[in-house]
Design a protein around this motif. Structure first.
Motif, PDB file in Angstrom:
ATOM      1  N   GLY A   1       0.817  -1.193   0.000  1.00  0.00           N
ATOM      2  CA  GLY A   1       0.000   0.000   0.000  1.00  0.00           C
ATOM      3  C   GLY A   1       0.853   1.244   0.000  1.00  0.00           C
ATOM      4  N   VAL A   2       0.195   2.384  -0.097  1.00  0.00           N
ATOM      5  CA  VAL A   2       0.870   3.688  -0.079  1.00  0.00           C
ATOM      6  C   VAL A   2       0.128   4.584   0.902  1.00  0.00           C
ATOM      7  CG1 VAL A   2       1.644   5.669  -1.424  1.00  0.00           C
ATOM      8  CG2 VAL A   2       1.513   3.415  -2.505  1.00  0.00           C
ATOM      9  N   ILE A   3       0.885   5.264   1.776  1.00  0.00           N
ATOM     10  CA  ILE A   3       0.295   6.159   2.781  1.00  0.00           C
ATOM     11  C   ILE A   3       0.682   7.587   2.447  1.00  0.00           C
ATOM     12  CG2 ILE A   3       0.188   6.726   5.230  1.00  0.00           C
ATOM     13  CD1 ILE A   3       0.820   3.840   5.857  1.00  0.00           C
ATOM     14  N   ILE A   4      -0.338   8.469   2.364  1.00  0.00           N
ATOM     15  CA  ILE A   4      -0.099   9.866   1.984  1.00  0.00           C
ATOM     16  C   ILE A   4      -0.841  10.791   2.923  1.00  0.00           C
ATOM     17  CG2 ILE A   4       0.204   9.225  -0.439  1.00  0.00           C
ATOM     18  CD1 ILE A   4      -2.593  10.406  -0.965  1.00  0.00           C
TER      19      ILE A   4
ATOM     20  N   GLU B   1      -4.254  16.082   2.835  1.00  0.00           N
ATOM     21  CA  GLU B   1      -4.364  17.463   2.359  1.00  0.00           C
ATOM     22  C   GLU B   1      -3.411  17.762   1.200  1.00  0.00           C
ATOM     23  OE1 GLU B   1      -3.966  20.240   5.487  1.00  0.00           O
ATOM     24  OE2 GLU B   1      -5.679  19.511   6.630  1.00  0.00           O
ATOM     25  N   SER B   2      -2.139  17.341   1.356  1.00  0.00           N
ATOM     26  CA  SER B   2      -1.138  17.700   0.350  1.00  0.00           C
ATOM     27  C   SER B   2      -0.825  16.576  -0.618  1.00  0.00           C
ATOM     28  CB  SER B   2       0.162  18.124   1.054  1.00  0.00           C
ATOM     29  OG  SER B   2       0.697  17.038   1.786  1.00  0.00           O
ATOM     30  N   SER B   3      -1.327  15.368  -0.313  1.00  0.00           N
ATOM     31  CA  SER B   3      -1.028  14.164  -1.113  1.00  0.00           C
ATOM     32  C   SER B   3       0.458  13.832  -1.122  1.00  0.00           C
ATOM     33  CB  SER B   3      -1.527  14.345  -2.554  1.00  0.00           C
ATOM     34  OG  SER B   3      -2.933  14.488  -2.578  1.00  0.00           O
ATOM     35  N   ILE B   4       1.224  14.365  -0.157  1.00  0.00           N
ATOM     36  CA  ILE B   4       2.647  14.059  -0.039  1.00  0.00           C
ATOM     37  C   ILE B   4       2.809  12.710   0.653  1.00  0.00           C
ATOM     38  CG2 ILE B   4       4.823  14.762   1.046  1.00  0.00           C
ATOM     39  CD1 ILE B   4       3.938  17.640   0.739  1.00  0.00           C
TER      40      ILE B   4
ATOM     41  N   SER C   1      -2.254 -12.526  -1.339  1.00  0.00           N
ATOM     42  CA  SER C   1      -1.580 -11.235  -1.289  1.00  0.00           C
ATOM     43  C   SER C   1      -2.589 -10.128  -1.548  1.00  0.00           C
ATOM     44  CB  SER C   1      -0.459 -11.185  -2.325  1.00  0.00           C
ATOM     45  OG  SER C   1       0.553 -12.119  -1.989  1.00  0.00           O
ATOM     46  N   LEU C   2      -2.402  -8.993  -0.875  1.00  0.00           N
ATOM     47  CA  LEU C   2      -3.424  -7.949  -0.885  1.00  0.00           C
ATOM     48  C   LEU C   2      -2.774  -6.578  -1.065  1.00  0.00           C
ATOM     49  CD1 LEU C   2      -6.398  -7.075  -0.403  1.00  0.00           C
ATOM     50  CD2 LEU C   2      -5.860  -6.998   2.050  1.00  0.00           C
ATOM     51  N   ASP C   3      -3.322  -5.770  -1.987  1.00  0.00           N
ATOM     52  CA  ASP C   3      -2.893  -4.391  -2.179  1.00  0.00           C
ATOM     53  C   ASP C   3      -3.964  -3.472  -1.596  1.00  0.00           C
ATOM     54  OD1 ASP C   3      -1.907  -1.961  -2.901  1.00  0.00           O
ATOM     55  OD2 ASP C   3      -1.968  -2.305  -5.067  1.00  0.00           O
ATOM     56  N   LEU C   4      -3.613  -2.761  -0.523  1.00  0.00           N
ATOM     57  CA  LEU C   4      -4.577  -1.869   0.131  1.00  0.00           C
ATOM     58  C   LEU C   4      -4.705  -0.532  -0.594  1.00  0.00           C
ATOM     59  CD1 LEU C   4      -3.665  -2.505   3.884  1.00  0.00           C
ATOM     60  CD2 LEU C   4      -5.559  -3.466   2.580  1.00  0.00           C
ATOM     61  N   GLY C   5      -3.874  -0.310  -1.614  1.00  0.00           N
ATOM     62  CA  GLY C   5      -3.972   0.912  -2.404  1.00  0.00           C
ATOM     63  C   GLY C   5      -3.474   2.124  -1.648  1.00  0.00           C
ATOM     64  N   ILE C   6      -4.039   3.291  -1.957  1.00  0.00           N
ATOM     65  CA  ILE C   6      -3.638   4.550  -1.328  1.00  0.00           C
ATOM     66  C   ILE C   6      -4.454   4.764  -0.052  1.00  0.00           C
ATOM     67  CG2 ILE C   6      -3.556   7.054  -1.585  1.00  0.00           C
ATOM     68  CD1 ILE C   6      -3.114   6.647  -4.557  1.00  0.00           C
ATOM     69  N   ILE C   7      -3.747   4.977   1.044  1.00  0.00           N
ATOM     70  CA  ILE C   7      -4.380   5.214   2.345  1.00  0.00           C
ATOM     71  C   ILE C   7      -4.057   6.644   2.772  1.00  0.00           C
ATOM     72  CG2 ILE C   7      -4.520   4.485   4.756  1.00  0.00           C
ATOM     73  CD1 ILE C   7      -3.556   1.718   3.824  1.00  0.00           C
ATOM     74  N   GLU C   8      -5.095   7.432   3.004  1.00  0.00           N
ATOM     75  CA  GLU C   8      -4.902   8.837   3.363  1.00  0.00           C
ATOM     76  C   GLU C   8      -5.043   9.024   4.874  1.00  0.00           C
ATOM     77  OE1 GLU C   8      -7.709  11.087   1.150  1.00  0.00           O
ATOM     78  OE2 GLU C   8      -6.625  10.908  -0.755  1.00  0.00           O
ATOM     79  N   LEU C   9      -4.100   9.781   5.462  1.00  0.00           N
ATOM     80  CA  LEU C   9      -4.157  10.148   6.875  1.00  0.00           C
ATOM     81  C   LEU C   9      -4.305  11.655   6.984  1.00  0.00           C
ATOM     82  CD1 LEU C   9      -1.354   7.942   8.513  1.00  0.00           C
ATOM     83  CD2 LEU C   9      -3.779   7.414   8.218  1.00  0.00           C
ATOM     84  N   SER C  10      -5.088  12.076   7.961  1.00  0.00           N
ATOM     85  CA  SER C  10      -5.312  13.505   8.177  1.00  0.00           C
ATOM     86  C   SER C  10      -4.692  13.946   9.490  1.00  0.00           C
ATOM     87  CB  SER C  10      -6.810  13.832   8.174  1.00  0.00           C
ATOM     88  OG  SER C  10      -7.474  13.102   9.188  1.00  0.00           O
ATOM     89  N   ILE C  11      -4.300  15.218   9.558  1.00  0.00           N
ATOM     90  CA  ILE C  11      -3.653  15.760  10.751  1.00  0.00           C
ATOM     91  C   ILE C  11      -4.642  15.785  11.915  1.00  0.00           C
ATOM     92  CG2 ILE C  11      -2.693  17.871  11.759  1.00  0.00           C
ATOM     93  CD1 ILE C  11      -1.409  18.487   9.124  1.00  0.00           C
ATOM     94  N   ASP C  12      -4.150  15.379  13.102  1.00  0.00           N
ATOM     95  CA  ASP C  12      -4.955  15.435  14.325  1.00  0.00           C
ATOM     96  C   ASP C  12      -4.670  16.761  15.019  1.00  0.00           C
ATOM     97  OD1 ASP C  12      -6.278  15.114  16.696  1.00  0.00           O
ATOM     98  OD2 ASP C  12      -5.624  13.061  17.020  1.00  0.00           O
ATOM     99  N   GLU C  13      -5.539  17.716  14.840  1.00  0.00           N
ATOM    100  CA  GLU C  13      -5.316  19.054  15.408  1.00  0.00           C
ATOM    101  C   GLU C  13      -5.280  19.026  16.926  1.00  0.00           C
ATOM    102  OE1 GLU C  13      -4.572  21.538  13.680  1.00  0.00           O
ATOM    103  OE2 GLU C  13      -5.120  20.932  11.648  1.00  0.00           O
TER     104      GLU C  13
END
Length: 812
Positions: free
Chosen positions: A28-31, A34-37, A97-109
């Motif tokens: 998978g990929v973790i980004i 907000e910025s997709s970085i 085998s499993l591809d979780l794809g793109i996983i987005e995390l958001s900032i915890d204010e």
């Protein structure tokens, strides 16, 4: 046909078994949402869906990608990144085998400010029986020693000789990873100055120890936890430092972890040179119109080389059982040159002389430890066993030459002094924790320690022919042995907002002091009970009050019982007392903790009463030396047992975080100490009122440059026979992160105003003396660089290991 059918079943069975034993790949990929970085070093944990135990784990690479091997099964997958909200994927069925794809995390204010605080300064955790300081990015501690780390913490002070005190009391027990260690030194805490700060993960300050702790130390306990990474894979950091006066060093923290094994290594080397000054001015009272005076002033030049190694392996036998074997070594060598200029005025006649002392010292500590930890099925149900073997040596040799300075009735010109100390110790302990009900916890354990010390002291004086003759009046060989067997039990629970922990410890002690020169053998036995009580009440969610009571003991260490006089001065000596008895104390502590949005307040009121208190006195030995052909009395400083001591004080600290760019931390300790006692017809009653305070200011400047300044003040302290003057110590540091936080560059200045001197007045009915010393050497400059690989500057821990149950504290 039947054969074909059974062959088919065999093939199917073999295929199913192979499928169950095979490993599958999760990618998978973790980004950043907000910025997709891509988020580098994000952690992925694969948990058992039954009990949430971590079974597999890893971190993302530079592009946010991860790749994990897992077995077939039903799992929960947790994704975490510092200052971001974690994401939990429930009941993920892994059969291929499993591809979780793109996983987005958001900032915890909500936790962003808190995370920044952890990275930029010391994080404080308040527990029922201790306060834990996680040593973070304190700029003023980069490239420093463990002694500097302790001196920077609230409640703790370190004097110029390296002696550590807690709340103004030097009767403090220092532990390494929850156990006594030769790393702190044999006869003093001087070794902490050679111990690199990069090796420390956290420090536990325990002012109201529970029954699980060793009863030694009337002021409390300081437990230093050494650094060990828990990140998966290969990771670590490298550090370089240099400075003026001469100092340079290098250290490395390298770790490699798999599912079953964790290798940890921390190694360091440093060289430090200092040039300090000292001054002694003594006035001897006479029955004449004019008193006699003796003034000594000099320079102390020293250079020390030291290296340190902490290495070991942690083997996870199962998800509930782990075994750790570790080895710690510290070696150092160096020399010190003391130049003492003597100016004396006796009976109206002024004369001058010089005393030179060249000293070399080598220290060697080797320590081997084993630990076995087993967690039972119930949460908090733990059994730990520890074994430790340690051997340390400190060898000092000195050459003392005098111009126009001769002991009375002799013609000795120079002296040779040698001290060889060897310490062997062995420790075994077992601790068992049993949860009872939802919040209850019952504990019991056993601890056995055996310590041997061999101190060989040799003094040789030069005769008129240039030969060195053994001084049998001073040379001696002291053997010290201390055996302690201890049993303890305690029970703690939490009822709604009320928590309590009460316990009882029994210690059986035997000490033997043997002097070979005069064939004396002093044996003392003590059997004592030490009750403890710790209470806490949560007034509101962010407001708590605590109460603690404990009985403690202070046994004399070799520095106090060593009867061999020091030789740094011909007219002022220190001499131990082999007949000194233990000190017992009873103490209470009432604490308060309040957390606001940007402000945390923590304070306590404490009271302690001790009997048989150790007190240092100065007295006339009755001996004299000829200084410039004039007879001068020899004064001795030695410890004795006085009747009692009472100490009452108030301690307060505040942490203010206005924003991520500015934070302020302050603390002070205000106390009154009263000593009551009489010795040889002299009354030593005294009442001393003193306080100390410190202030740390952090500010984020332009271009992401961090600036931190620390200020410490010690108020005057007075006893019946001495008065310590006030002292001020100020440091400042600037820091800059480079290459996406992989490199941190720090520049700092210590003792900016050169006011960190120690000044003491001593007095009695026959003389008064003023002493001033500055062993740190005044202002110094340092430049430090840290490089990290495969880890973040503020990386979180991944899972508990044996050290979460190690030590001697209340686990909940």
């Amino acid at each position: 046909m039947k054969k074909l059918f059974f062959l088919f079943l065999l093939i199917v069975s073999t295929y199913n078994t192979a499928q169950q034993n095979s490993l599958f790949i999760i990618t998978g990929v973790i980004i950043d949402s907000e910025s997709s970085i891509p988020l580098e070093y994000a952690t992925i944990s694969v948990l058992s869906s039954d009990n949430s135990k971590i079974l597999y784990g890893g971190i993302t690479d530079l592009d946010g990608n991860f790749n994990l091997e897992v077995s077939r099964g039903l799992f929960d997958i947790k994704i975490e990144y510092i200052s971001f909200k974690q994401k939990l994927l429930k009941n993920v069925d892994i059969s291929n085998s499993l591809d979780l794809g793109i996983i987005e995390l958001s900032i915890d204010e909500n936790i962003l400010d808190e995370v920044e605080v952890i990275g930029e300064k010391t994080e404080i955790q308040i527990k029922l029986d201790k306060t834990v300081y996680n040593i973070g990015k304190d700029l003023t501690l980069k490239g420093s020693s463990v002694s500097d780390v302790l001196d920077n913490l609230p409640s703790i002070e370190v004097d110029i000789e390296g002696n550590v005190s807690l709340r103004g009391n030097q009767s403090v027990r220092i532990l390494i990873n929850g156990k006594p260690s030769g790393l702190v030194g044999i006869s003093s805490n001087e070794a902490l100055k050679q111990f690199p700060s990069e090796s420390v993960e956290k420090v536990e300050v325990i002012t109201s120890p529970s029954a699980r702790y060793n009863a030694e130390g009337t002021a409390g306990i300081i437990n230093i936890i050494l650094r060990r990474s828990k990140l998966a894979g290969l990771n670590g950091s490298l550090a370089l430092n240099t400075g003026d006066p001469k100092r340079y060093g290098a250290s490395a923290n390298i770790n490699f972890r798999t599912k079953k094994i964790n290798f940890f290594n921390n190694i360091g080397y440093n060289t430090r040179a200092t040039e300090g000054s000292f001054l002694n001015e003594t006035e001897y009272y006479t029955d004449q119109a004019i008193n006699n005076f003796l003034n000594e002033n000099g320079i102390r030049e020293s250079e020390r080389n030291s290296n340190y190694l902490n290495t070991g392996i942690e083997y996870f036998i199962s998800d509930k059982t782990s075994f750790v074997a570790s080895y710690v070594s510290r070696k150092s060598d160096g020399g010190t040159n003391n130049t003492n200029n003597i100016d004396q005025n006796f009976n109206g006649t002024t004369k001058f002389s010089e005393r030179l002392e060249n000293e070399t010292e080598t220290d060697d500590t080797n320590e081997f430890s084993l630990n076995l930890t087993h967690e039972f099925n119930a949460k908090g149900h733990v059994l730990t066993m520890d074994y430790q073997k340690e051997k340390s040596s400190e060898n000092e040799s000195g050459f003392i030459s005098n111009s126009q300075l001769k002991p009375i009735y002799t013609r000795y010109l120079s002296e040779k002094v040698a001290t060889d100390e060897i310490q062997d110790s062995e420790l075994f302990k077992i601790d068992y924790v049993l949860p009872i009900g939802e919040d209850g916890q019952f504990e019991f354990g056993f601890r056995r320690s055996n310590q041997h010390q061999d101190i060989d002291y040799l003094v040789e004086n030069e005769d008129s022919k240039g030969d060195f003759i053994n001084d049998t009046n001073l040379s001696n060989n002291l053997l010290y042995n201390e055996k302690v067997n201890a049993f303890y039990t305690q029970y703690g629970n939490k009822k709604n907002k009320f928590s309590y922990l009460f316990g009882l410890r029994y210690e059986e002690s035997k000490t033997t002091v043997k002097q070979l020169a005069n064939n004396t053998n002093n044996i003392k036995k003590y059997n004592d009970l030490f009750p403890t009580l710790n209470l806490a009440y949560e007034i509101k969610e962010n407001e708590t009050i605590t109460f603690g009571y404990n009985r403690r003991i202070r046994r004399a260490r070799s520095y106090f019982i060593n009867p061999f006089p020091s030789k740094s001065s011909a007219t002022n000596i220190f001499q131990g007392n082999p007949n000194i008895d233990p000190t017992y104390s009873n103490g209470i502590d009432l604490g308060y903790l309040k957390r606001y949005e940007k402000l945390t307040l923590n304070g306590s009121v404490y009271y302690r009463k001790s009997t048989g208190e150790f007190t240092f006195i100065s007295e006339d030995t009755g001996d004299s030396v000829l200084v410039n052909d004039i007879l001068v009395p020899v004064l001795r400083r030695t410890p004795i047992n006085l009747a009692s001591n009472k100490q009452i004080g108030v301690e307060f600290s505040a942490n203010f975080s206005q924003s991520k760019k500015w934070r302020l931390r302050g603390s002070f300790n205000f106390y009154e100490s009263e000593t009551i006692g009489e010795y040889k017809g002299i009354v030593y009653d005294s009442k001393n009122l003193s306080w100390s305070g410190r202030l740390n200011n952090y500010l984020n400047l332009f271009s992401s440059i961090d600036w931190q300044t620390s200020f410490r003040y010690r108020a005057p302290q007075k006893t019946a026979v001495s008065e310590r003057k006030a002292s001020i110590y100020t440091n400042t540091a600037f820091s800059k992160d480079l290459l996406k936080d992989k490199i941190t560059l720090t520049f700092k200045v210590n003792d900016i105003f050169e006011t960190g001197k120690w000044r003491i007045e001593s007095f009695n009915e026959s003389y008064k003396s003023y002493s001033e010393s500055n062993w740190r050497g005044g202002r110094s400059f340092e430049l430090n660089l840290i490089y990290r690989f495969n880890q973040k500057k503020n990386q979180k821990k991944q899972e508990p290991s044996y050290e979460d149950y190690e030590g001697e504290g209340f686990g909940s």
